[in-house]
Structures are given as structure tokens and as C-alpha cells.
Design a protein around this motif. Structure first.
Motif, mmCIF file in Angstrom:
data_model
loop_
_atom_site.group_PDB
_atom_site.id
_atom_site.type_symbol
_atom_site.label_atom_id
_atom_site.label_comp_id
_atom_site.label_asym_id
_atom_site.label_seq_id
_atom_site.Cartn_x
_atom_site.Cartn_y
_atom_site.Cartn_z
ATOM 1 N N ILE A 284 0.848 -1.185 0.000
ATOM 2 C CA ILE A 284 0.000 0.000 0.000
ATOM 3 C C ILE A 284 0.891 1.245 0.000
ATOM 4 C CG2 ILE A 284 -0.162 0.143 2.520
ATOM 5 C CD1 ILE A 284 -3.150 0.895 2.078
ATOM 6 N N LEU B 6 -4.164 -3.371 2.282
ATOM 7 C CA LEU B 6 -3.793 -3.434 3.694
ATOM 8 C C LEU B 6 -3.486 -4.869 4.093
ATOM 9 C CD1 LEU B 6 -3.540 -1.803 6.356
ATOM 10 C CD2 LEU B 6 -5.909 -2.452 6.822
ATOM 11 N N HIS C 1 -0.053 -6.601 5.635
ATOM 12 C CA HIS C 1 0.012 -7.481 6.801
ATOM 13 C C HIS C 1 0.667 -8.809 6.454
ATOM 14 C CE1 HIS C 1 -3.594 -5.302 8.922
ATOM 15 N NE2 HIS C 1 -2.479 -4.586 8.903
ATOM 16 N N HIS D 7 -0.106 -0.670 10.737
ATOM 17 C CA HIS D 7 -0.060 0.790 10.740
ATOM 18 C C HIS D 7 -0.214 1.287 12.166
ATOM 19 C CE1 HIS D 7 -1.917 4.793 10.679
ATOM 20 N NE2 HIS D 7 -1.297 4.994 9.526
ATOM 21 N N LEU E 291 -5.088 3.357 12.426
ATOM 22 C CA LEU E 291 -5.764 3.477 11.136
ATOM 23 C C LEU E 291 -7.206 3.953 11.325
ATOM 24 C CD1 LEU E 291 -4.765 2.960 8.247
ATOM 25 C CD2 LEU E 291 -5.991 0.807 8.310
ATOM 26 N N VAL F 157 -6.250 7.929 6.318
ATOM 27 C CA VAL F 157 -6.470 7.207 5.062
ATOM 28 C C VAL F 157 -6.868 8.205 3.989
ATOM 29 C CG1 VAL F 157 -7.826 5.441 3.870
ATOM 30 C CG2 VAL F 157 -7.243 5.136 6.290
ATOM 31 N N ILE G 258 -1.950 5.535 3.125
ATOM 32 C CA ILE G 258 -2.113 5.611 4.569
ATOM 33 C C ILE G 258 -0.966 6.414 5.167
ATOM 34 C CG2 ILE G 258 -3.553 3.575 4.806
ATOM 35 C CD1 ILE G 258 -1.122 1.939 5.555
ATOM 36 N N GLU H 65 -5.326 -4.100 13.957
ATOM 37 C CA GLU H 65 -5.371 -2.973 13.014
ATOM 38 C C GLU H 65 -6.738 -2.319 12.964
ATOM 39 O OE1 GLU H 65 -3.206 -0.871 11.750
ATOM 40 O OE2 GLU H 65 -2.411 -2.030 10.042
ATOM 41 N N TYR I 33 -10.360 -7.616 2.400
ATOM 42 C CA TYR I 33 -9.273 -7.901 3.335
ATOM 43 C C TYR I 33 -9.205 -9.395 3.642
ATOM 44 C CZ TYR I 33 -6.376 -7.955 7.488
ATOM 45 O OH TYR I 33 -5.370 -8.245 8.380
#
Length: 342
Positions: A120, A159, A163, A244, A247, A252, A262, A275, A292
């Protein structure tokens, strides 16, 4: 919390918001005409440059030959923010007149770690340092924002890719302590996630509430919850993922191509579900979560842990902004104590 370190919405044209701040004003030697010859002017310009490390870096390592404009783009309750336009492009600069470089160093390390995942988009950090008269600065890539926060589905997928790509073999934590807003965030490496979250997230905030407000009630109940968390993680494999860490909607945005961006991280390696602790003011929709979980599959008991991760941020808001957030934090604690029969 946002690009300027506050917890308030940000304008599209910048990554921080406030109209009432004192702004960094830098002398531009190129706008002055030497009165006593080139030698005197050169000496004056060098002195001005050395007194301004931001300008000095931009005109050397930033590969610019001139700064064409400096414009304030606001600042939060913690930092000030400026855009530097040059013949080599634009730079985003945050300054703080009272806090040393450690806060920005933590931010820069977090941005660098996220940037390295190639997932990202985040602003690339360039330089952190002290200001001559106290305080500190960070110089980073200036990203021209688009007219919206971008596509929620793409945000969720990217995102999750971050991760998945950002892993640690040191356990849970980060190489440095950093800040969540202006609150210190302790990131001591810990092999056990429940221990890490209980001690360095909930425990630290509860101690602050006790010290700041003398709130024995929330402290004692919170301590009881800390000792009772393990049943919430039965049959769950928790891997340390790069997060992050803060968030919410103000952190964002999207670039001019519509790709998600981000900002302002409070990075650490932790359980991916953590998160979503700021989801109560992040505005994530169904398409975000479905995308996600296509990349990072949902684990058993996800819904039962969501409020636990929100609790950390409610406690932080309580410590930062006062009693308006206490009832939300206490309600979550009481509910978990009932569920866990603690």
C-alpha cells in the motif's frame, strides 16, 4: 492520528488540519540581493542555510537547486506542517518546536517498514533531525491527494497484502518505542501476543489513567481483564504482522490516481486484527472487510475480539482528551468481565 498528530479530520490538500498555529518560516537567500558583493552574499546564504537544516537538506541531498515556495498546510495539536515546492519536486515537512527527534524517528521507521512491503502507498521518509533552537523535523515525500479516500475494496486488499508481507522473526513489538498521538507506545519485543497486548497496550494506558485521573475503578477492572484474556484466543494462530497501528479515517486518503494512501503510523508488529481497533471512526464498509479477508482469512472468534482492540484506543482517547471517552472504555471492560466471568 493524523499527519500533524491530531485526532481531527484532514483536508484533501494536506495530511493535517488546523488553522491556528505558528508556522515555520524560512529565509530564502535567493530572494535577497547582495549589497556588498557576491562574497558577502554567499557567506550570508551559507549562514542562513546552516541555521535551517530543512532547507539545507532539500538544497543538497534533496537535489534541488532552489526552493520556489513554502506554504503552510496546517498542523494538528502536536505538529506543524508545510509544503516545500522546489525545482526538484515538492516535499512534505512536519516540525515540532518542543519534542526532540525521537517521535519523528519512530514515524520514519514505521513509514520505511511499510514502504518496504511494496503493498500500500505511504509517503517515503527522507530525513529526521533536530531544529537548532529546539524541537525536531521530518522531511518526506509529498503526495498529491485525490478527491476522495479511494476505493474501499482496494484499501482492504492492499492493507491485507501489507500485513501478509510485513513479518517479524523477533516476536511482537518494534525496534523502537513510538507514539500513538502524543502518548508513548511501548514496543518491547515479546514472544507472546497476549502478554504483549495486556502489558504494553492495555496496562500502559490503565496506568496513565490512574496517574492522570486517579481512576482506581477503571484501573482495577482493567487489571482484572488483563489477566483473563487468553480464552479469547483459543484456536487462534497469531503471527506478528506489520501494523499501521492508528488506522482511522484521518489517516487514510488516496493519491491523484485513486490508489489508497495511509499516513501517520504508530507501527508495530502485532496481531493483524488489532489494526481494526480504530474502526469506530474509520468508516470501513463491507467491501473493505470482504476484500481484506480474501487475502488474510478471518480467524475463529474475530467478532469476539473486536471490542478488545477498540478498548486500547478508547483508553488512549480518555488519556489524551478526557472523560468523554471513559464510559466507552468502561463499558467494554465490564462486558468482557461478564463474558469471561472474571
Amino acid at each position: 492520528m493524523l499527519h500533524g498528530g491530531a485526532l481531527s479530520p484532514i483536508p484533501i490538500s494536506s495530511s493535517s488540519s488546523s488553522s491556528s498555529s505558528l508556522f515555520l518560516r524560512c529565509l530564502n537567500p535567493s530572494l535577497l540581493k547582495p549589497k556588498r558583493g557576491a562574497a558577502l552574499f554567499k557567506t550570508f546564504a551559507m549562514a542562513a542555510s546552516s541555521d535551517d537544516p530543512v532547507r539545507e537538506w532539500i538544497l543538497s541531498e534533496g537535489k534541488a537547486t532552489k526552493i520556489t515556495g513554502i506554504s503552510s498546510i496546517g498542523g494538528g495539536c502536536i505538529n506543524l506542517a508545510n509544503r516545500y515546492d522546489t525545482d526538484a519536486g515538492s516535499f512534505f515537512v512536519k516540525t515540532n518546536r518542543s519534542i526532540g527527534p525521537s517521535m519523528f524517528e519512530g514515524e520514519a521507521l514505521g513509514l520505511s517498514a511499510m514502504y518496504a512491503t511494496k503493498s500500500i502507498r505511504v509517503p517515503k521518509p527522507f530525513k529526521v533531525g533536530p531544529l537548532p533552537r529546539g524541537g525536531s523535523y521530518i522531511i518526506m515525500e509529498f503526495i498529491e491527494f485525490g478527491p476522495s479516500r479511494g476505493n474501499q475494496s482496494v484499501l482492504g486488499r492492499k492493507l491485507a497484502e501489507m500485513h501478509k508481507a510485513g513479518k517479524s522473526d523477533k516476536g511482537f513489538g518494534f525496534d523502537v518505542n513510538n507514539t500513538i498521538g502524543s502518548t508513548p507506545q511501548i514496543n518491547t519485543w515479546t514472544s507472546d501476543w497476549v502478554e504483549f497486548f495486556a502489558e504494553h497496550r492495555l496496562g500502559y494506558q490503565l496506568k496513565l489513567a490512574l496517574e492522570q485521573y486517579g481512576d482506581f475503578s477503571i484501573y482495577e477492572k482493567g487489571q482484572k481483564l488483563m489477566k483473563s484474556l487468553r480464552p479469547l484466543f483459543e484456536d487462534v494462530v497469531v503471527e506478528p504482522c506489520l501494523l499501521h497501528g492508528d488506522l482511522w479515517s484521518g489517516n487514510v486518503s488516496s493519491d491523484k490516481n485513486g490508489d489508497p494512501v495511509i499516513l501517520d503510523p504508530a507501527c508495530f508488529y502485532g496481531h493483524s486484527e488489532a489494526e481494526f481497533g480504530m474502526s469506530w471512526c474509520a468508516g470501513f464498509g463491507g467491501s473493505f472487510y470482504s476484500s481484506y479477508f480474501e487475502v488474510m482469512p478471518k480467524q475463529p472468534g474475530f467478532e469476539n475480539r473486536r471490542d478488545l482492540y477498540m478498548l486500547y484506543h478508547y483508553l488512549n482517547h480518555y488519556n489524551l482528551f478526557g472523560s468523554g471517552y471513559r464510559s466507552s472504555a468502561m463499558s467494554i471492560i465490564d462486558n468482557y468481565l461478564r463474558i469471561l466471568k472474571a
